[in-house]
Design a protein around this motif. Structure first.
Motif, PDB file in Angstrom:
ATOM      1  N   ILE A   1      -6.615   4.179   4.676  1.00 15.51           N
ATOM      2  CA  ILE A   1      -6.497   2.901   6.207  1.00 15.51           C
ATOM      3  C   ILE A   1      -5.728   3.437   6.911  1.00 15.51           C
ATOM      4  O   ILE A   1      -5.507   4.752   7.807  1.00 15.51           O
ATOM      5  CB  ILE A   1      -5.112   2.148   5.562  1.00 15.51           C
ATOM      6  CG1 ILE A   1      -4.587   1.158   4.501  1.00 15.51           C
ATOM      7  CG2 ILE A   1      -4.969   1.318   6.797  1.00 15.51           C
ATOM      8  CD1 ILE A   1      -3.851   0.631   4.318  1.00 15.51           C
TER       9      ILE A   1
ATOM     10  N   LEU B   1      -6.201  -1.843   8.800  1.00 15.84           N
ATOM     11  CA  LEU B   1      -4.860  -1.957   8.375  1.00 15.84           C
ATOM     12  C   LEU B   1      -4.787  -3.879   8.998  1.00 15.84           C
ATOM     13  O   LEU B   1      -4.116  -4.285   7.795  1.00 15.84           O
ATOM     14  CB  LEU B   1      -4.036  -1.160   9.334  1.00 15.84           C
ATOM     15  CG  LEU B   1      -2.353  -1.911   9.134  1.00 15.84           C
ATOM     16  CD1 LEU B   1      -1.474  -1.465   8.212  1.00 15.84           C
ATOM     17  CD2 LEU B   1      -0.907  -1.250  10.858  1.00 15.84           C
TER      18      LEU B   1
ATOM     19  N   TRP C   1       1.123  -1.309   0.081  1.00 16.27           N
ATOM     20  CA  TRP C   1       0.147  -0.022  -0.097  1.00 16.27           C
ATOM     21  C   TRP C   1       0.827   1.156  -0.371  1.00 16.27           C
ATOM     22  O   TRP C   1       1.763   1.069   0.947  1.00 16.27           O
ATOM     23  CB  TRP C   1      -0.701   0.642   1.688  1.00 16.27           C
ATOM     24  CG  TRP C   1      -2.067   0.751   0.864  1.00 16.27           C
ATOM     25  CD1 TRP C   1      -2.323   2.026   1.383  1.00 16.27           C
ATOM     26  CD2 TRP C   1      -3.767   0.064   0.385  1.00 16.27           C
ATOM     27  NE1 TRP C   1      -3.757   2.436   0.724  1.00 16.27           N
ATOM     28  CE2 TRP C   1      -4.835   1.351   0.842  1.00 16.27           C
ATOM     29  CE3 TRP C   1      -3.764  -0.991   0.305  1.00 16.27           C
ATOM     30  CZ2 TRP C   1      -5.562   1.317   0.387  1.00 16.27           C
ATOM     31  CZ3 TRP C   1      -5.019  -1.058  -0.008  1.00 16.27           C
ATOM     32  CH2 TRP C   1      -6.475  -0.024   0.255  1.00 16.27           C
TER      33      TRP C   1
END
Length: 431
Positions: A119, A165, A111
């Motif tokens: 997130i 997350l 990411w």
């Protein structure tokens, strides 16, 4: 994917940018290029333009290390790897004709810091998001600067709902386990990046349907930046996952090179290698020839290293990646030297691209890059295209940067490309 966005909304990203459009960086020289040696792209984004991924088997490059960056491309990279992923590493390093080899993709799952605002850390003592509309606004107010609600409540509502997350890490772990040669990437920190305006604000008329959703695609840049503390928490979670599964990582860093180093070095704290002087080595090996008496100075000793702080019973993985690529490295030589210190327990490589590291107009950026390439140890240099389009453009970008690196390092072209291939093999496969 390392474009530095300035403070003007008119600034255009370069070709490798998922938010921008392509451009040609320089004219490729006409003298023969040794493609038969094997050329390897350490960092690229072909799934941002899915219509061209079918051209990968016909490319001259032996392998492409394909990055994922956000929710929209994780499965695209996964599916591309199922179809074209490298199964036997030896095949891509063979001297045989590669025209019949169609599996040239090394996937990377991660990411990107540009999307880190999407997130939230659900394991934090005080998670920033509770699943409600109010919580969504509070999350973005907490991690963005300036806080969106101080200017417009519509901005946060136009952004996607944050993802936990722990959920992302769990999904990424599963993808990495399915793809044994996969890396973790693209991950990192970016101080300069500003979030684009949402489509609900600017309208949908400008969407380019040929590009994978989620990129900038010409949208104006908002004033909002993701705070570095939040980016760092997302980065560290992914570094630790890479360590757990013994995978290499590809790291992005813009205008925060010290911060990237601090985040990575925090993960290997307690695992640094111990530097031994000659005197200490003789104590360990008492039958070794005594090169100097005990009264001599150790100031010019040639150090050896051994691991220190290795945790007993923890042989399955450590909380830091074994190999790291700082992609399109734009930091100074003194930061490079920190990563190359003998105590560092990871192998750190530095990758360069013409798209990011060189300006066709010349100037200070080029001078800084040239200094970094010359200073980088021969066995730690990698090359990349960082492009979002597969095919001839990607091959051309790779040839361009290979020629540039060989010129700066003073390598004959064929021998230099061979060295770059050895470096790539060690970075990805550690052999």
């Amino acid at each position: 994917m390392c474009q530095q966005h300035g403070d003007t909304s008119q600034q255009q990203p370069r070709a490798a940018d998922a938010y921008g459009s392509s451009r040609s960086d320089e004219t490729i020289p006409k003298d023969p290029f040794p493609w038969d040696v094997g050329v390897f792209d350490a960092h690229c984004h072909p799934t941002d333009t899915m219509a061209l991924v079918s051209s990968i088997p016909d490319m001259k490059a032996r392998a492409l290390t394909v990055m994922s960056t956000r929710s929209q491309d994780q499965n695209l990279v996964h599916d591309l790897a199922l179809e074209q992923g490298v199964e036997a590493p030896g095949a891509i390093f063979s001297t045989e004709d590669m025209s019949s080899h169609h599996r040239r993709v090394i996937p990377s799952f991660g990411w990107h810091p540009w999307f880190s605002y999407q997130i939230y850390d659900d394991k934090a003592s005080e998670p920033t998001y509770d699943g409600t509309a109010e919580g969504k606004a509070a999350h973005y107010d907490k991690i963005l600067s300036p806080a969106p609600s101080s200017q417009s409540k519509a901005f946060s509502s136009g952004l996607q709902d944050p993802v936990a997350l722990s959920k992302f890490i769990s999904e990424t772990r599963a993808r990495l386990q399915e793809h044994p040669h996969a890396l973790v990437g693209e991950i990192g920190l970016d101080k300069a990046f500003r979030i684009p305006e949402s489509w609900t604000v600017v309208g949908d008329g400008g969407r380019d349907e040929t590009l994978t959703p989620g990129g900038r695609e010409g949208r104006r840049l908002s004033p909002h930046r993701v705070n570095i503390a939040h980016q760092t928490s997302i980065l560290k979670a992914q570094l630790q996952l890479a360590g757990e599964l013994n995978r290499a990582v590809s790291v992005h860093g813009v205008q925060v090179h010290g911060g990237v180093y601090n985040a990575i070095s925090d993960c290997w704290k307690g695992y640094e290698k111990e530097v031994l002087s000659r005197r200490e080595q003789r104590k360990i090996a008492p039958h070794a020839h005594d090169l100097e008496d005990d009264s001599s100075s150790d100031s010019n000793a040639q150090p050896d290293v051994k691991p220190s702080g290795i945790r007993k019973g923890n042989t399955a993985g450590k909380p830091f990646p074994p190999r790291i690529c700082l992609h399109s490295y734009s930091g100074p030589v003194n930061i490079m030297n920190q990563y190359l210190h003998k105590t560092v327990p990871s192998k750190v490589f530095f990758s360069f691209s013409t798209a990011i590291n060189f300006d066709p107009e010349g100037g200070e950026k080029n001078q800084k890059t040239e200094e970094a390439i010359r200073a980088c140890p021969d066995n730690r240099v990698l090359v990349e295209s960082d492009l979002h389009v597969a095919g001839d453009s990607m091959d051309g970008a790779l040839e361009s940067i290979c020629r540039k690196v060989c010129e700066l390092k003073g390598w004959p072209l064929r021998e230099g490309v061979e060295q770059l291939a050895r470096n790539y093999r060690e970075f990805v496969f550690d052999d």
